[in-house]
Design a protein around this motif. Structure first.
Motif, PDB file in Angstrom:
ATOM      1  N   LEU A  31       0.832  -1.213   0.000  1.00 39.72           N
ATOM      2  CA  LEU A  31       0.000   0.000   0.000  1.00 39.72           C
ATOM      3  C   LEU A  31       0.865   1.260   0.000  1.00 39.72           C
ATOM      4  CD1 LEU A  31      -2.768  -1.211   2.489  1.00 39.72           C
ATOM      5  CD2 LEU A  31      -3.093  -0.750   0.045  1.00 39.72           C
ATOM      6  N   SER A  32       1.954   1.247   0.770  1.00 46.16           N
ATOM      7  CA  SER A  32       2.753   2.480   0.813  1.00 46.16           C
ATOM      8  C   SER A  32       3.527   2.677  -0.493  1.00 46.16           C
ATOM      9  CB  SER A  32       3.629   2.568   2.055  1.00 46.16           C
ATOM     10  OG  SER A  32       4.669   1.654   1.957  1.00 46.16           O
ATOM     11  N   SER A  33       3.890   1.604  -1.186  1.00 45.86           N
ATOM     12  CA  SER A  33       4.524   1.773  -2.513  1.00 45.86           C
ATOM     13  C   SER A  33       3.543   2.401  -3.482  1.00 45.86           C
ATOM     14  CB  SER A  33       4.960   0.429  -3.100  1.00 45.86           C
ATOM     15  OG  SER A  33       5.904  -0.152  -2.275  1.00 45.86           O
ATOM     16  N   ILE A  34       2.306   1.932  -3.456  1.00 48.39           N
ATOM     17  CA  ILE A  34       1.293   2.483  -4.367  1.00 48.39           C
ATOM     18  C   ILE A  34       1.023   3.948  -4.026  1.00 48.39           C
ATOM     19  CG2 ILE A  34      -1.176   2.302  -4.993  1.00 48.39           C
ATOM     20  CD1 ILE A  34      -0.742  -0.744  -5.017  1.00 48.39           C
ATOM     21  N   GLU A  35       1.083   4.260  -2.741  1.00 47.44           N
ATOM     22  CA  GLU A  35       0.856   5.659  -2.343  1.00 47.44           C
ATOM     23  C   GLU A  35       2.006   6.564  -2.807  1.00 47.44           C
ATOM     24  OE1 GLU A  35      -1.014   6.137   1.386  1.00 47.44           O
ATOM     25  OE2 GLU A  35      -0.663   8.289   1.417  1.00 47.44           O
ATOM     26  N   LYS A  36       3.195   5.992  -2.917  1.00 45.34           N
ATOM     27  CA  LYS A  36       4.359   6.811  -3.329  1.00 45.34           C
ATOM     28  C   LYS A  36       4.446   7.036  -4.832  1.00 45.34           C
ATOM     29  CE  LYS A  36       7.681   5.638   0.185  1.00 45.34           C
ATOM     30  NZ  LYS A  36       8.442   4.433   0.456  1.00 45.34           N
ATOM     31  N   GLN A  96       3.921  -1.793 -12.783  1.00 41.18           N
ATOM     32  CA  GLN A  96       4.123  -2.935 -11.881  1.00 41.18           C
ATOM     33  C   GLN A  96       5.614  -3.094 -11.536  1.00 41.18           C
ATOM     34  OE1 GLN A  96       1.958  -5.995 -10.551  1.00 41.18           O
ATOM     35  NE2 GLN A  96       3.821  -5.564  -9.383  1.00 41.18           N
ATOM     36  N   ALA A  97       6.464  -2.923 -12.535  1.00 39.92           N
ATOM     37  CA  ALA A  97       7.913  -3.031 -12.296  1.00 39.92           C
ATOM     38  C   ALA A  97       8.356  -1.986 -11.271  1.00 39.92           C
ATOM     39  CB  ALA A  97       8.678  -2.850 -13.603  1.00 39.92           C
ATOM     40  N   SER A  98       7.802  -0.778 -11.360  1.00 37.67           N
ATOM     41  CA  SER A  98       8.169   0.289 -10.423  1.00 37.67           C
ATOM     42  C   SER A  98       7.731  -0.033  -9.001  1.00 37.67           C
ATOM     43  CB  SER A  98       7.540   1.612 -10.855  1.00 37.67           C
ATOM     44  OG  SER A  98       7.947   1.913 -12.156  1.00 37.67           O
ATOM     45  N   VAL A  99       6.570  -0.659  -8.868  1.00 34.55           N
ATOM     46  CA  VAL A  99       6.114  -1.063  -7.530  1.00 34.55           C
ATOM     47  C   VAL A  99       7.116  -2.059  -6.930  1.00 34.55           C
ATOM     48  CG1 VAL A  99       4.277  -2.266  -6.246  1.00 34.55           C
ATOM     49  CG2 VAL A  99       3.661  -0.606  -8.017  1.00 34.55           C
ATOM     50  N   LEU A 100       7.600  -2.964  -7.747  1.00 34.59           N
ATOM     51  CA  LEU A 100       8.564  -3.963  -7.255  1.00 34.59           C
ATOM     52  C   LEU A 100       9.896  -3.305  -6.882  1.00 34.59           C
ATOM     53  CD1 LEU A 100       7.806  -6.808  -9.846  1.00 34.59           C
ATOM     54  CD2 LEU A 100       6.989  -6.650  -7.482  1.00 34.59           C
ATOM     55  N   VAL A 101      10.328  -2.338  -7.702  1.00 33.62           N
ATOM     56  CA  VAL A 101      11.571  -1.611  -7.411  1.00 33.62           C
ATOM     57  C   VAL A 101      11.414  -0.843  -6.096  1.00 33.62           C
ATOM     58  CG1 VAL A 101      13.070   0.296  -8.161  1.00 33.62           C
ATOM     59  CG2 VAL A 101      12.332  -1.423  -9.815  1.00 33.62           C
ATOM     60  N   GLU A 102      10.275  -0.203  -5.939  1.00 32.70           N
ATOM     61  CA  GLU A 102       9.991   0.567  -4.715  1.00 32.70           C
ATOM     62  C   GLU A 102      10.076  -0.330  -3.469  1.00 32.70           C
ATOM     63  OE1 GLU A 102       9.147   4.065  -4.785  1.00 32.70           O
ATOM     64  OE2 GLU A 102       9.550   3.769  -2.661  1.00 32.70           O
ATOM     65  N   LEU A 103       9.728  -1.610  -3.639  1.00 34.75           N
ATOM     66  CA  LEU A 103       9.798  -2.567  -2.520  1.00 34.75           C
ATOM     67  C   LEU A 103      11.214  -3.102  -2.296  1.00 34.75           C
ATOM     68  CD1 LEU A 103       6.471  -4.486  -3.214  1.00 34.75           C
ATOM     69  CD2 LEU A 103       6.999  -3.149  -1.155  1.00 34.75           C
ATOM     70  N   GLY A 104      12.151  -2.616  -3.099  1.00 35.41           N
ATOM     71  CA  GLY A 104      13.562  -2.965  -2.874  1.00 35.41           C
ATOM     72  C   GLY A 104      14.058  -4.148  -3.689  1.00 35.41           C
ATOM     73  N   ALA A 105      13.226  -4.634  -4.640  1.00 33.12           N
ATOM     74  CA  ALA A 105      13.638  -5.791  -5.440  1.00 33.12           C
ATOM     75  C   ALA A 105      14.549  -5.382  -6.583  1.00 33.12           C
ATOM     76  CB  ALA A 105      12.400  -6.492  -5.998  1.00 33.12           C
ATOM     77  N   LYS A 106      15.328  -6.372  -7.071  1.00 29.68           N
ATOM     78  CA  LYS A 106      16.118  -6.195  -8.308  1.00 29.68           C
ATOM     79  C   LYS A 106      15.246  -6.735  -9.417  1.00 29.68           C
ATOM     80  CE  LYS A 106      20.488  -7.125  -9.248  1.00 29.68           C
ATOM     81  NZ  LYS A 106      21.668  -8.007  -9.358  1.00 29.68           N
TER      82      LYS A 106
END
Ligand code: SAH
Length: 214
Positions: A31-36, A96-106
């Protein structure tokens, strides 16, 4: 390229996140990634209002940016942890890729439409969401970068591609919408080189995962 994020877009995003909570998304990190992330920058700038409705939206080439609920649900099911290596099939808008990056993934992401690949690669670079973009066929995955901790497929797959099963680490999770007109959101966990468990998480509708390039 405008990086405009205003009071208005922030407010619209807050409301979107409230809506997603009400629809059952519980992960605070998702939720916080989507908010950002300024979702309006991933669609045509004349359609700003549409970016924060819980709907898919056209992105050209007959493709769509997935509905926010679908992005939130798939991301939640993926149980992303920082530093994980994640393969996405179907880059599309890059949201979707940006949400994953925001969560710290490679993040490694593949797109079969050359125009979308080129446009999104540039956008992600400008926004500093450092996903590695590839032009190619998702059915083949990325053997040179395998294995992956997680795999997410964001187009409707008629079956689970063999190459993707192989490129998943043991203990890894693959979230894949499977089916023709309507897809079941299936979550596979790789138990050994040959065994997978599968959990089903409801019906969704995606654009199809197509085999040959245009
Ligand atoms: N994750 C995207 C969703 C885009 S829609 C987003 O956040 O916007 C699904 C995308 O999958 C489309 O762009 C489509 O062109 C792409 N696609 C379809 N079949 C594919 C394949 N075999 N390999 C890679 N991409 C594919």
């Amino acid at each position: 390229m405008q990086h405009l994020d205003t009071y208005k877009t922030k407010g619209l995003r807050k409301a979107l996140v409230e809506g997603l909570k009400n629809k059952g998304i519980a992960s605070t990190s998702v939720l916080s990634s989507i908010e950002k992330i300024p979702r309006h920058l991933f669609i045509d700038s004349s359609f700003l209002e549409f970016a924060y409705q819980d709907r898919p939206f056209p992105i050209g080439e007959g493709q769509t940016i997935s509905q926010p609920f679908t992005v939130a649900k798939q991301t939640e099911l993926l149980q992303v942890k920082p530093k994980e290596k994640i393969l996405e099939i179907g880059t599309g808008s890059g949201y979707q890729a940006s949400v994953l990056v925001e969560l710290g993934a490679k993040v490694f992401t593949i797109e079969r439409h050359r125009n979308l690949f080129l446009k999104t690669k540039e956008l992600l670079k400008n926004l500093k969401y450092n996903a590695k973009c590839f032009y190619g066929d998702g059915y083949a995955g990325l053997p040179n970068f395998a294995p992956f901790d997680k795999i997410i497929v964001t187009c409707g797959a008629p079956f689970v591609p063999e190459a993707l099963k192989e490129q998943l680490k043991i203990g890894g999770i693959m979230v894949i919408p499977e089916g023709e007109d309507v897809q079941k959101m299936n979550v596979y966990t790789k138990l050994s080189d040959t065994e997978f468990s599968c959990e089903e998480h409801g019906d969704f509708r995606f654009v199809p995962m197509l085999e040959s390039r245009k």
